[in-house]
Write a protein that holds these residues in place. Structure first.
Motif, PDB file in Angstrom:
ATOM      1  N   ARG A  24       0.812  -1.227   0.000  1.00 40.17           N
ATOM      2  CA  ARG A  24       0.000   0.000   0.000  1.00 40.17           C
ATOM      3  C   ARG A  24       0.839   1.267   0.000  1.00 40.17           C
ATOM      4  NH1 ARG A  24      -3.019  -2.800   4.255  1.00 40.17           N
ATOM      5  NH2 ARG A  24      -1.779  -1.626   5.773  1.00 40.17           N
ATOM      6  N   GLY A  25       1.963   1.229   0.665  1.00 39.39           N
ATOM      7  CA  GLY A  25       2.718   2.438   0.981  1.00 39.39           C
ATOM      8  C   GLY A  25       3.476   3.032  -0.188  1.00 39.39           C
ATOM      9  N   ARG A  26       3.883   4.273   0.007  1.00 36.24           N
ATOM     10  CA  ARG A  26       4.743   4.943  -0.966  1.00 36.24           C
ATOM     11  C   ARG A  26       6.158   4.977  -0.419  1.00 36.24           C
ATOM     12  NH1 ARG A  26       4.947  10.969   0.004  1.00 36.24           N
ATOM     13  NH2 ARG A  26       4.103  11.245   2.102  1.00 36.24           N
ATOM     14  N   VAL A  27       7.107   5.087  -1.309  1.00 36.63           N
ATOM     15  CA  VAL A  27       8.518   5.095  -0.924  1.00 36.63           C
ATOM     16  C   VAL A  27       8.932   6.511  -0.551  1.00 36.63           C
ATOM     17  CG1 VAL A  27      10.871   4.610  -1.691  1.00 36.63           C
ATOM     18  CG2 VAL A  27       8.977   3.141  -2.436  1.00 36.63           C
ATOM     19  N   LEU A  28       9.605   6.641   0.591  1.00 36.24           N
ATOM     20  CA  LEU A  28      10.112   7.920   1.067  1.00 36.24           C
ATOM     21  C   LEU A  28      11.638   7.921   1.001  1.00 36.24           C
ATOM     22  CD1 LEU A  28       7.830   8.269   4.225  1.00 36.24           C
ATOM     23  CD2 LEU A  28       7.401   9.143   1.910  1.00 36.24           C
ATOM     24  N   ARG A  29      12.213   9.098   1.018  1.00 34.13           N
ATOM     25  CA  ARG A  29      13.685   9.196   1.050  1.00 34.13           C
ATOM     26  C   ARG A  29      14.187   8.799   2.433  1.00 34.13           C
ATOM     27  NH1 ARG A  29      17.680  12.643   2.689  1.00 34.13           N
ATOM     28  NH2 ARG A  29      16.176  14.190   3.465  1.00 34.13           N
ATOM     29  N   VAL A  30      15.215   7.968   2.465  1.00 31.66           N
ATOM     30  CA  VAL A  30      15.851   7.608   3.732  1.00 31.66           C
ATOM     31  C   VAL A  30      16.823   8.714   4.127  1.00 31.66           C
ATOM     32  CG1 VAL A  30      17.297   5.930   4.943  1.00 31.66           C
ATOM     33  CG2 VAL A  30      15.629   5.139   3.238  1.00 31.66           C
ATOM     34  N   THR A  31      16.629   9.279   5.294  1.00 29.75           N
ATOM     35  CA  THR A  31      17.542  10.316   5.769  1.00 29.75           C
ATOM     36  C   THR A  31      18.918   9.700   6.029  1.00 29.75           C
ATOM     37  OG1 THR A  31      16.708   9.945   8.009  1.00 29.75           O
ATOM     38  CG2 THR A  31      15.774  11.786   6.777  1.00 29.75           C
ATOM     39  N   GLU A  32      19.949  10.547   5.955  1.00 25.01           N
ATOM     40  CA  GLU A  32      21.317  10.052   6.045  1.00 25.01           C
ATOM     41  C   GLU A  32      22.076  10.742   7.174  1.00 25.01           C
ATOM     42  OE1 GLU A  32      22.847   8.974   1.771  1.00 25.01           O
ATOM     43  OE2 GLU A  32      21.720  10.852   1.652  1.00 25.01           O
ATOM     44  N   VAL A  33      23.108  10.051   7.635  1.00 25.23           N
ATOM     45  CA  VAL A  33      23.938  10.565   8.713  1.00 25.23           C
ATOM     46  C   VAL A  33      24.324  12.017   8.419  1.00 25.23           C
ATOM     47  CG1 VAL A  33      26.025   9.572   7.642  1.00 25.23           C
ATOM     48  CG2 VAL A  33      26.045  10.192  10.062  1.00 25.23           C
ATOM     49  N   GLY A  34      24.211  12.860   9.433  1.00 28.39           N
ATOM     50  CA  GLY A  34      24.478  14.283   9.284  1.00 28.39           C
ATOM     51  C   GLY A  34      23.219  15.123   9.295  1.00 28.39           C
ATOM     52  N   GLU A  35      22.052  14.509   9.011  1.00 27.50           N
ATOM     53  CA  GLU A  35      20.789  15.248   9.057  1.00 27.50           C
ATOM     54  C   GLU A  35      20.321  15.357  10.509  1.00 27.50           C
ATOM     55  OE1 GLU A  35      17.876  14.691   5.887  1.00 27.50           O
ATOM     56  OE2 GLU A  35      19.168  13.085   5.117  1.00 27.50           O
ATOM     57  N   ASP A  36      19.861  16.540  10.871  1.00 32.24           N
ATOM     58  CA  ASP A  36      19.534  16.835  12.268  1.00 32.24           C
ATOM     59  C   ASP A  36      18.528  15.861  12.867  1.00 32.24           C
ATOM     60  OD1 ASP A  36      19.559  18.693  14.649  1.00 32.24           O
ATOM     61  OD2 ASP A  36      17.443  18.845  14.083  1.00 32.24           O
TER      62      ASP A  36
END
Length: 218
Positions: A24-36
């Motif tokens: 059902r879901g949509r794909v989101l961007r995976v946050t990466e090391v360094g993001e607050d």
């Protein structure tokens, strides 16, 4: 003999390879090391049973599928909430699938185990890390019902890794500075191939593509 699958702590007789949530879901961007959002504690879930929370869980399962992970915390999709999802199969062939809001991990016993660990927010490399072998996880499901799971080995490691995320801590914060430096260097080299793989899987599962920045945040 059919493999055993445990969903939200209960054994089920049939379960699809791709979870209904991921379908059902949509794909989101995976946050990466360094993001607050990855480096500070997340807010507790206070509103349960909402469409927004159900949609978030679906999207997190879809994102985890595409990123080929076994666990994913909400701040790894840039959402400041204490929630994680998981879908893993242990060495003895048991598949565990579920989600937990407001997780708390209690270590049971003194035994530890050193295993290589990786992270979708540090795309590519991994490093050996000692963790307690036996834990108890408590929390709630998306409807606010109490959850309690006792876990060993791989499942226990997953529960600890994802709860750490929600406390603003990555696995690379638990290793030596020298090893951390090596991991981040390897990430820069491996990241393009990892992101290409995610793009291919997104298309293969007929999901909408997601854009990543050209360079990581470290």
């Amino acid at each position: 003999m059919a493999a055993t699958t445990i969903v939200q702590g209960a054994e089920v007789t049939e379960f699809p390879t791709i979870t209904p949530q991921a379908a059902r879901g949509r794909v989101l961007r995976v946050t990466e090391v360094g993001e607050d959002v990855l480096h500070r504690p997340c807010r507790p879930v206070t509103e349960f049973g909402t469409d927004a929370l159900r949609t978030l869980v679906d999207d997190m399962f879809a994102t985890m599928l595409i990123a080929e992970g076994v666990g994913l915390a909400a701040n790894q999709v840039d959402v400041d909430l204490r929630l994680f999802v998981y879908d893993l199969t242990t060495e003895d062939g048991v598949r565990y699938v579920g989600h937990v809001c407001n997780p708390v991990v209690e270590v049971l016993g003194e035994e530890t185990e050193e295993v290589e660990e990786g992270c979708l927010s540090v795309p590519g490399p991994g490093a050996d890390l000692f963790r307690p072998l036996h834990v108890r996880l408590t929390g709630a499901d998306i409807d606010g019902n109490a959850i309690e799971h006792e876990a060993r080995g791989y499942l226990a490691r997953c529960f600890q890794h994802e709860t750490d995320h929600l406390d603003g801590r990555l696995y690379i914060d638990l290793i030596s500075k020298r090893t951390r430096k090596r991991v981040l260097k390897d990430m820069l080299a491996l990241r393009p191939d990892v992101l290409d793989r995610r793009a291919q899987l997104t298309a293969g599962h007929d999901k909408e593509p997601v854009a990543y920045p050209d360079q990581p945040f470290v």
